[in-house]
Design a protein around this motif. Sequence first.
Motif, PDB file in Angstrom:
ATOM      1  N   LEU A  89      14.867 -38.525  55.066  1.00  0.00           N
ATOM      2  CA  LEU A  89      14.599 -38.450  53.563  1.00  0.00           C
ATOM      3  C   LEU A  89      14.655 -37.105  52.895  1.00  0.00           C
ATOM      4  CD1 LEU A  89      11.935 -41.201  53.632  1.00  0.00           C
ATOM      5  CD2 LEU A  89      14.095 -41.737  53.177  1.00  0.00           C
ATOM      6  N   GLU A  90      15.497 -37.283  51.814  1.00  0.00           N
ATOM      7  CA  GLU A  90      15.676 -36.051  50.952  1.00  0.00           C
ATOM      8  C   GLU A  90      14.712 -36.794  49.801  1.00  0.00           C
ATOM      9  OE1 GLU A  90      18.189 -31.574  48.984  1.00  0.00           O
ATOM     10  OE2 GLU A  90      18.982 -33.768  50.451  1.00  0.00           O
ATOM     11  N   ALA A  91      13.874 -35.863  49.566  1.00  0.00           N
ATOM     12  CA  ALA A  91      12.905 -35.943  47.945  1.00  0.00           C
ATOM     13  C   ALA A  91      14.118 -35.583  46.980  1.00  0.00           C
ATOM     14  CB  ALA A  91      12.163 -34.653  47.859  1.00  0.00           C
ATOM     15  N   GLU A  92      14.155 -36.427  46.196  1.00  0.00           N
ATOM     16  CA  GLU A  92      14.076 -36.015  44.644  1.00  0.00           C
ATOM     17  C   GLU A  92      13.595 -35.254  43.707  1.00  0.00           C
ATOM     18  OE1 GLU A  92      15.203 -40.175  43.053  1.00  0.00           O
ATOM     19  OE2 GLU A  92      15.809 -41.099  44.865  1.00  0.00           O
ATOM     20  N   GLY A  93      14.439 -34.570  42.999  1.00  0.00           N
ATOM     21  CA  GLY A  93      14.417 -33.615  42.127  1.00  0.00           C
ATOM     22  C   GLY A  93      13.980 -32.135  42.829  1.00  0.00           C
ATOM     23  N   GLN A  94      13.870 -32.086  43.935  1.00  0.00           N
ATOM     24  CA  GLN A  94      13.660 -31.187  44.465  1.00  0.00           C
ATOM     25  C   GLN A  94      14.046 -30.334  44.054  1.00  0.00           C
ATOM     26  OE1 GLN A  94      10.275 -31.047  45.282  1.00  0.00           O
ATOM     27  NE2 GLN A  94      10.458 -33.326  44.898  1.00  0.00           N
ATOM     28  N   GLY A  95      14.072 -28.228  44.762  1.00  0.00           N
ATOM     29  CA  GLY A  95      15.356 -27.499  44.637  1.00  0.00           C
ATOM     30  C   GLY A  95      16.480 -27.747  45.141  1.00  0.00           C
TER      31      GLY A  95
END
Length: 262
Positions: free
Chosen positions: A255-261
């Motif tokens: 899972l890739e967190a949304e809104g991260q750099g």
Amino acid sequence: MNPAADRHFTRLTPAGERAPITRTVAVEMPIAIEINGLGYAVMMATPADLGDFALGFCHAERLIDAAADLVDVSAHEAERGLILRITLIPDRVDRVADRVRHRVSESSCGLCGIENLEQALRPLPRVTARSDMADEALFRALDRLGEYQPLNRLTGAVHAAALCSGDGSIRRVREDVGRHNAFDKLVGAMLAGGFGWDGGCALLTARCSFELVEKAVLAGCPLLVTVSAPTSLALDRAAEAGLRLVTLARLDAALEAEGQGR
């Protein structure tokens, strides 16, 4: 000191059979950290790569800016553990004294003794580095990580923190019973060896806690990858600093967190 030791057990079976067995276990012991003569913290850790641990710990605590700020590290056996004596350059002593003043006790997480919320959640710098690591490279690093965990192969009881290149190759790994300690050791090894992130990532065999996020941000890490799930505060702190996160990183899913750099 050996990071592993043999202990004796009795093997149990569903059929009710019992047999003696010897198994190698990871060594965990209290390590008292003294910095320029001041008692700073007591950590439960594996007694290996202590020079790297000292560097990474001091960097994560914002006591030093570079490896050259640490002058000397020496480990001394005590009755129940080790004393790790660290000497910093004189210009950094005020930081140590200020930090000690905000502690009312020590703990393995480094937070239970902080006397106010402002000290517990200090502002983080923005992450300016970026990772160009493709998904395929990330999974390649995950697939190979076990090859670089000799202590865990012996004991099955330690965490690993790995520095991975953008192509998925693994450059450095450090192990410890504590996930925070393993990451401190990795950052310390990078500082000592002059290694940069170079478009890669930090890969940790741990849940994504906010402490690990903060260590990654302070180390300038562009991408933090953890094999277990994140906490809400870890996600919030990563978003504040612009740190890219990939969690639950396993060969079947990530899972890739949304809104991260990025």
